[in-house]
Design a protein around this motif. Structure first.
Motif, PDB file in Angstrom:
ATOM      1  N   LEU A  81       0.994  -1.280  -0.123  1.00  0.00           N
ATOM      2  CA  LEU A  81      -0.038   0.049  -0.005  1.00  0.00           C
ATOM      3  C   LEU A  81       0.946   1.173   0.072  1.00  0.00           C
ATOM      4  O   LEU A  81       2.032   1.334   0.652  1.00  0.00           O
ATOM      5  N   LEU A  82       0.449   2.325  -0.658  1.00  0.00           N
ATOM      6  CA  LEU A  82       0.961   3.637  -0.583  1.00  0.00           C
ATOM      7  C   LEU A  82       0.940   3.994   0.827  1.00  0.00           C
ATOM      8  O   LEU A  82      -0.218   3.702   1.511  1.00  0.00           O
ATOM      9  N   PRO A  83       1.783   5.040   1.375  1.00  0.00           N
ATOM     10  CA  PRO A  83       1.278   5.456   2.820  1.00  0.00           C
ATOM     11  C   PRO A  83      -0.003   6.172   2.672  1.00  0.00           C
ATOM     12  O   PRO A  83      -0.184   7.106   2.048  1.00  0.00           O
ATOM     13  N   ILE A  84      -0.952   5.789   3.531  1.00  0.00           N
ATOM     14  CA  ILE A  84      -2.240   6.212   3.743  1.00  0.00           C
ATOM     15  C   ILE A  84      -2.316   6.790   5.207  1.00  0.00           C
ATOM     16  O   ILE A  84      -1.928   6.353   6.205  1.00  0.00           O
ATOM     17  N   PRO A  85      -2.736   8.255   5.220  1.00  0.00           N
ATOM     18  CA  PRO A  85      -2.601   9.055   6.663  1.00  0.00           C
ATOM     19  C   PRO A  85      -3.762   8.142   7.616  1.00  0.00           C
ATOM     20  O   PRO A  85      -4.766   7.728   7.067  1.00  0.00           O
ATOM     21  N   ARG A  86      -3.114   8.034   8.717  1.00  0.00           N
ATOM     22  CA  ARG A  86      -4.073   7.284   9.530  1.00  0.00           C
ATOM     23  C   ARG A  86      -4.395   8.304  10.938  1.00  0.00           C
ATOM     24  O   ARG A  86      -5.408   7.699  11.630  1.00  0.00           O
ATOM     25  N   ASP A  87      -3.576   9.140  10.882  1.00  0.00           N
ATOM     26  CA  ASP A  87      -3.834  10.219  12.198  1.00  0.00           C
ATOM     27  C   ASP A  87      -5.104  11.042  11.873  1.00  0.00           C
ATOM     28  O   ASP A  87      -5.330  11.291  10.644  1.00  0.00           O
ATOM     29  N   VAL A  88      -5.757  11.374  12.903  1.00  0.00           N
ATOM     30  CA  VAL A  88      -7.081  12.202  12.553  1.00  0.00           C
ATOM     31  C   VAL A  88      -6.786  13.444  11.791  1.00  0.00           C
ATOM     32  O   VAL A  88      -7.340  13.838  10.822  1.00  0.00           O
ATOM     33  N   ASP A  89      -5.876  14.127  12.372  1.00  0.00           N
ATOM     34  CA  ASP A  89      -5.577  15.355  12.004  1.00  0.00           C
ATOM     35  C   ASP A  89      -4.983  15.326  10.464  1.00  0.00           C
ATOM     36  O   ASP A  89      -5.419  16.174   9.536  1.00  0.00           O
ATOM     37  N   ASP A  90      -4.290  14.201  10.176  1.00  0.00           N
ATOM     38  CA  ASP A  90      -3.975  14.325   8.689  1.00  0.00           C
ATOM     39  C   ASP A  90      -5.038  13.808   7.964  1.00  0.00           C
ATOM     40  O   ASP A  90      -5.228  14.409   6.798  1.00  0.00           O
ATOM     41  N   LEU A  91      -6.001  12.944   8.161  1.00  0.00           N
ATOM     42  CA  LEU A  91      -6.920  12.676   7.516  1.00  0.00           C
ATOM     43  C   LEU A  91      -8.058  13.792   7.256  1.00  0.00           C
ATOM     44  O   LEU A  91      -8.773  14.054   6.158  1.00  0.00           O
ATOM     45  N   LEU A  92      -8.242  14.684   8.349  1.00  0.00           N
ATOM     46  CA  LEU A  92      -8.762  15.906   8.032  1.00  0.00           C
ATOM     47  C   LEU A  92      -8.496  16.893   7.086  1.00  0.00           C
ATOM     48  O   LEU A  92      -9.217  17.516   6.242  1.00  0.00           O
ATOM     49  N   ASP A  93      -7.337  16.735   6.976  1.00  0.00           N
ATOM     50  CA  ASP A  93      -6.474  17.538   5.879  1.00  0.00           C
ATOM     51  C   ASP A  93      -5.767  16.668   4.788  1.00  0.00           C
ATOM     52  O   ASP A  93      -4.965  16.952   4.418  1.00  0.00           O
ATOM     53  N   ILE A  94      -6.613  15.878   4.195  1.00  0.00           N
ATOM     54  CA  ILE A  94      -6.196  14.740   3.512  1.00  0.00           C
ATOM     55  C   ILE A  94      -6.119  15.336   1.931  1.00  0.00           C
ATOM     56  O   ILE A  94      -5.165  14.927   1.330  1.00  0.00           O
ATOM     57  N   ASP A  95      -6.843  16.603   1.841  1.00  0.00           N
ATOM     58  CA  ASP A  95      -6.564  17.307   0.405  1.00  0.00           C
ATOM     59  C   ASP A  95      -5.045  17.586   0.113  1.00  0.00           C
ATOM     60  O   ASP A  95      -4.653  17.475  -0.925  1.00  0.00           O
ATOM     61  N   ASN A  96      -4.399  18.106   1.253  1.00  0.00           N
ATOM     62  CA  ASN A  96      -3.089  18.195   1.179  1.00  0.00           C
ATOM     63  C   ASN A  96      -1.876  17.144   1.236  1.00  0.00           C
ATOM     64  O   ASN A  96      -0.895  17.237   1.011  1.00  0.00           O
ATOM     65  N   HIS A  97      -2.695  15.789   1.456  1.00  0.00           N
ATOM     66  CA  HIS A  97      -2.052  14.606   1.480  1.00  0.00           C
ATOM     67  C   HIS A  97      -1.943  13.928   0.231  1.00  0.00           C
ATOM     68  O   HIS A  97      -1.685  12.888  -0.207  1.00  0.00           O
ATOM     69  N   ALA A  98      -3.003  14.437  -0.929  1.00  0.00           N
ATOM     70  CA  ALA A  98      -3.606  13.563  -1.675  1.00  0.00           C
ATOM     71  C   ALA A  98      -2.517  13.188  -2.772  1.00  0.00           C
ATOM     72  O   ALA A  98      -2.534  12.027  -3.301  1.00  0.00           O
ATOM     73  N   ASP A  99      -1.421  14.050  -3.168  1.00  0.00           N
ATOM     74  CA  ASP A  99      -0.682  13.409  -4.052  1.00  0.00           C
ATOM     75  C   ASP A  99       0.410  12.399  -3.572  1.00  0.00           C
ATOM     76  O   ASP A  99       0.970  11.932  -4.380  1.00  0.00           O
ATOM     77  N   GLU A 100       0.286  12.176  -1.955  1.00  0.00           N
ATOM     78  CA  GLU A 100       1.373  11.128  -1.728  1.00  0.00           C
ATOM     79  C   GLU A 100       0.550   9.751  -1.745  1.00  0.00           C
ATOM     80  O   GLU A 100       1.153   8.755  -1.737  1.00  0.00           O
ATOM     81  N   THR A 101      -0.800   9.842  -1.914  1.00  0.00           N
ATOM     82  CA  THR A 101      -1.521   8.415  -1.743  1.00  0.00           C
ATOM     83  C   THR A 101      -2.430   8.328  -2.919  1.00  0.00           C
ATOM     84  O   THR A 101      -2.520   9.175  -3.859  1.00  0.00           O
ATOM     85  N   TYR A 102      -3.449   7.535  -2.765  1.00  0.00           N
ATOM     86  CA  TYR A 102      -4.373   7.108  -3.884  1.00  0.00           C
ATOM     87  C   TYR A 102      -5.388   8.476  -4.123  1.00  0.00           C
ATOM     88  O   TYR A 102      -5.793   9.046  -3.137  1.00  0.00           O
ATOM     89  N   GLN A 103      -5.594   8.531  -5.261  1.00  0.00           N
ATOM     90  CA  GLN A 103      -6.515   9.788  -5.903  1.00  0.00           C
ATOM     91  C   GLN A 103      -8.079   9.042  -5.857  1.00  0.00           C
ATOM     92  O   GLN A 103      -8.036   8.571  -6.943  1.00  0.00           O
ATOM     93  N   ASP A 104      -8.910   9.294  -4.867  1.00  0.00           N
ATOM     94  CA  ASP A 104     -10.129   8.942  -4.901  1.00  0.00           C
ATOM     95  C   ASP A 104     -10.937   9.879  -4.057  1.00  0.00           C
ATOM     96  O   ASP A 104     -11.233   9.655  -3.095  1.00  0.00           O
ATOM     97  N   PRO A 105     -11.390  10.947  -5.151  1.00  0.00           N
ATOM     98  CA  PRO A 105     -11.812  11.934  -4.365  1.00  0.00           C
ATOM     99  C   PRO A 105     -13.348  11.547  -3.487  1.00  0.00           C
ATOM    100  O   PRO A 105     -13.522  12.293  -2.490  1.00  0.00           O
ATOM    101  N   TYR A 106     -13.964  10.524  -4.127  1.00  0.00           N
ATOM    102  CA  TYR A 106     -15.202  10.164  -3.355  1.00  0.00           C
ATOM    103  C   TYR A 106     -14.779   9.595  -1.870  1.00  0.00           C
ATOM    104  O   TYR A 106     -15.352  10.129  -0.957  1.00  0.00           O
ATOM    105  N   VAL A 107     -13.961   8.540  -1.912  1.00  0.00           N
ATOM    106  CA  VAL A 107     -13.601   8.129  -0.512  1.00  0.00           C
ATOM    107  C   VAL A 107     -12.763   9.147   0.579  1.00  0.00           C
ATOM    108  O   VAL A 107     -13.134   9.190   1.495  1.00  0.00           O
ATOM    109  N   ASN A 108     -12.112   9.962  -0.278  1.00  0.00           N
ATOM    110  CA  ASN A 108     -11.260  10.882   0.382  1.00  0.00           C
ATOM    111  C   ASN A 108     -12.168  11.872   1.147  1.00  0.00           C
ATOM    112  O   ASN A 108     -12.062  12.397   2.315  1.00  0.00           O
ATOM    113  N   LYS A 109     -13.210  12.065   0.308  1.00  0.00           N
ATOM    114  CA  LYS A 109     -14.278  13.155   1.112  1.00  0.00           C
ATOM    115  C   LYS A 109     -14.942  12.303   2.326  1.00  0.00           C
ATOM    116  O   LYS A 109     -15.116  13.249   3.179  1.00  0.00           O
ATOM    117  N   LEU A 110     -15.142  10.965   2.198  1.00  0.00           N
ATOM    118  CA  LEU A 110     -15.624  10.280   3.384  1.00  0.00           C
ATOM    119  C   LEU A 110     -14.615  10.589   4.473  1.00  0.00           C
ATOM    120  O   LEU A 110     -15.023  10.452   5.887  1.00  0.00           O
TER     121      LEU A 110
END
Lengths: 324, 340
Positions: free
Chosen positions: B272-301
């Protein structure tokens, strides 16, 4: 229609639930004892009760020494019959039987078998959602088997809502009590943690009288969750912090579980973390040091059994002697 | 009438007729020669000048003062059996380790029980007594050795128990001390936080609080590890210095413990590519999007706080998708059929 040769014989009725009657029987080809669950039809608006469908659906997929075996499914005269492995006893009966003594190695063995069974469910992405001592059945050879998949479901789409009205109240995880709709396999882990505690205490750990009281009992024992220890807890639909209890100190837990070792407390604590994302998963639980420390888990065949049966065996022996 | 008589004689010395009712301080003594009950003052009076015959009529056994003792069991028969047992077990004091097999040890135990039974019930009493004396005379040195060994063992065991208790106390003490230190540290941190907040402007107060919290978390994890290290060190020292603990390890497992009974997938078929697990990173997922999978739908969830609160995490979605995609690969149906 030609009549097929009889595969099973039905002997006596052993129980009746809301949607099924259970009979004892034997598989004629192997002379093996089985249980036949006859599902009542026609009394539900959709034809069959949902839980029967769930049970068939998931048990057909799962095959593991610690999950009840679905031997066969057949329909006769407009009803549905599930042929299941016959398991004469369950853990609840043993917990309540005060004449049976549990050694710490016995508890470890039961816990281990429960975890193995659920690990198998979870790696197939199936949540059991109704774990309680009553649903952990015991085979004559001592193996523990997880049964009653009437509330089980597999994880669906990422955004799918799950109903939070699952799991018997005393074993219901805090996120379910708060009405969460996107919970995780961690709800099963919570139930196992509570069962573990019950095995040590020999009495239900968190016996709430109703859903509101369940919250109170849970938090009195384990502390009221705050945003700090459980981020975003307040976003859950039915969140309310009725009364704020402090989390228990290690010493309080030690006093509550006086016979528990430090490692078993560690495991119990990580299984009953309020925040589901901090709760350990099945792999972590099985790899816990608790299972490595002495004493080793009891071999299944040496585990305590129901007393009644022993009396019966003795009776049989007596009869034999008299005949001789 | 007889019952009443019994009741009265029970608490009365038959020699001087002193009654327990009138002098409650009196105590009775017995002598293992004949087990006749005599009050303490009579024993002093009659036997202080040396051995003398038992004052009971028709008894006449010669008794010595130093053999008199207090009665422990109400039933004199039991008292006598215990005395015999004590004496015999001091003579026949071999233990299981002195025998090559359990059978022989059991035979020995049976022999000893026979001797005790005979002496207790007066079966072949003289002959048995003779045998015992003979055995004692022949094995004098061995008996002495064995009794020394037993007393050594007992003292070793009490020492071990004391050490275990000390270890437990020490662990508790360390833990308590750490708890106290933690509380002090927390207070101090809170004070510092307040100071900082009051001195800085309101804009970055959230940040300060957050930083503080992460610091606290790091520290508590560090402390936990520290505590674990300390206790395991103590455990190690303890088992090194104690010969008794090592023995237990020796009898340990025949087969290693397998938590999954060998039924676990150790190696995933994907990375797996590195996927943020920390709550703060997840809330800020748009800024991490280029490191991991591009799935706007799931990323929104993943940013949904209700999902986060229920324990829902982004990485489990991707893990499950990939697991399901690879499930069944490398699984041969014919082989599976053979197994089942």
């Amino acid at each position: 229609m030609t009549t097929a040769p009889l595969k099973y014989s039905k002997s006596k009725k052993v129980g009746e639930g809301t949607y099924a009657v259970v009979y004892l029987g034997t598989q004629i080809s192997s002379n093996r004892k089985i249980a036949i669950k006859e599902i009542k039809t026609g009394m539900f608006k959709d034809g069959l009760d949902m839980s029967a469908i769930r049970e068939v659906k998931y048990l057909q997929e799962l095959k593991h020494p610690n999950v009840i075996e679905l031997v066969d499914v057949f329909s006769a005269t407009n009803n549905l019959n599930l042929v299941l492995e016959f398991l004469p006893c369950d853990l609840e009966v043993l917990i309540k039987d005060t004449s049976v003594v549990f050694k710490s190695a016995d508890i470890k063995s039961w816990l281990l078998m429960t975890l193995r069974g659920i690990h198998h469910c979870h790696r197939n992405f199936i949540l059991h959602r109704d774990l309680k001592p009553n649903n952990l059945l015991l085979a004559p050879d001592g193996q523990l088997k997880i049964a009653d998949f009437g509330l089980a479901r597999s994880l669906g789409n990422a955004n799918e809502d799950l109903t939070s009205n699952v799991v018997t109240r005393w074993y219901r995880a805090p996120e379910l009590l708060f009405g969460a709709k996107h919970y995780t396999p961690a709800v099963d882990m919570w139930s196992v943690g509570i069962i573990f505690a019950e095995l040590m205490l020999r009495t239900p750990y968190l016996p709430g009288k109703d859903d509101v009281d369940q919250l109170d009992v849970t938090f009195r024992a384990l502390g009221t969750p705050t945003e700090q220890i459980w981020p975003n807890v307040s976003m859950l639909p039915q969140y309310n912090a009725l009364r704020v209890y402090p989390p228990p100190s290690r010493q309080e837990l030690r006093n509550r579980f006086s016979a528990a070792t430090e490692k078993s407390l560690d495991l119990l604590i990580s299984m009953t973390q309020l925040d589901p994302s901090r709760r350990c998963d099945l792999t972590q639980a099985l790899l816990h040091e608790f299972f490595l420390e002495s004493p080793r888990p009891t071999e299944p065949e040496d585990l305590p059994k129901k007393k009644e049966k022993r009396v019966k065996e003795e009776d049989d022996e007596m009869n034999k002697r008299f005949k001789v | 009438m007889i019952g009443l008589e019994d009741e009265r004689t029970k608490d009365m010395c038959p020699i001087c007729k002193t009654d327990k009712y009138l002098s409650p301080n009196m105590t009775f003594l017995i002598n293992p020669e004949c087990y006749h009950k005599i009050c303490e003052s009579c024993v002093d009076r009659i036997f202080s000048l040396g051995p003398a015959p038992c004052p009971y009529p028709k008894c006449g056994k010669i008794l010595r003062k130093n053999k008199f003792k207090k009665q422990i069991f109400d039933d004199i028969l039991i008292e006598r059996e215990i005395d015999i047992r004590k004496r015999i077990s001091n003579i026949f004091n071999k233990t299981e380790e002195d025998f090559p097999s359990l059978d022989e040890y059991n035979q020995y135990l049976e022999k000893v029980e026979n001797v005790i039974f005979n002496l207790n019930n007066g079966v072949d009493k003289e002959k048995t007594e003779e045998e015992v004396n003979k055995y004692e005379a022949e094995n004098k040195i061995e008996i002495l050795e064995k009794s020394m060994r037993e007393s050594q063992k007992n003292s070793d065991f009490t020492k071990y128990q004391e050490a275990v208790e000390r270890l437990k106390q020490e662990k508790l003490r360390i833990q308590k001390q750490m708890e106290i230190e933690d509380i002090q540290y927390q207070k101090q941190q809170q004070q510092e936080l307040l100071d900082k907040l009051s001195s800085s402007n309101t804009a970055n107060s959230d940040e300060i609080i957050k930083q503080q919290q992460s610091n606290m978390q790091k520290r508590s994890q560090f402390r936990k590890r520290q505590l674990q290290q300390l206790t395991s060190q103590l455990d190690q020292n303890f088992s090194k210095n104690n010969p008794l603990t090592k023995k237990e390890v020796d009898n340990e497992p025949k087969a290693p413990f397998t938590p999954f009974q060998g039924d676990r997938e150790l190696k995933k078929r994907y990375e797996l590519l590195p996927i943020p697990r920390d709550v703060d990173d997840l809330l800020d997922i748009d800024n991490h999007a280029d490191e991991t999978y591009q799935d706007p739908y799931v990323n929104k969830l993943a940013k949904n706080k209700e999902y986060l609160g229920a324990g829902w995490r982004l990485h489990t979605v991707f893990e499950r998708a990939l697991d399901e995609a690879f499930m069944g690969l490398g699984c041969f149906i014919e082989k599976e059929k053979m197994v089942s």
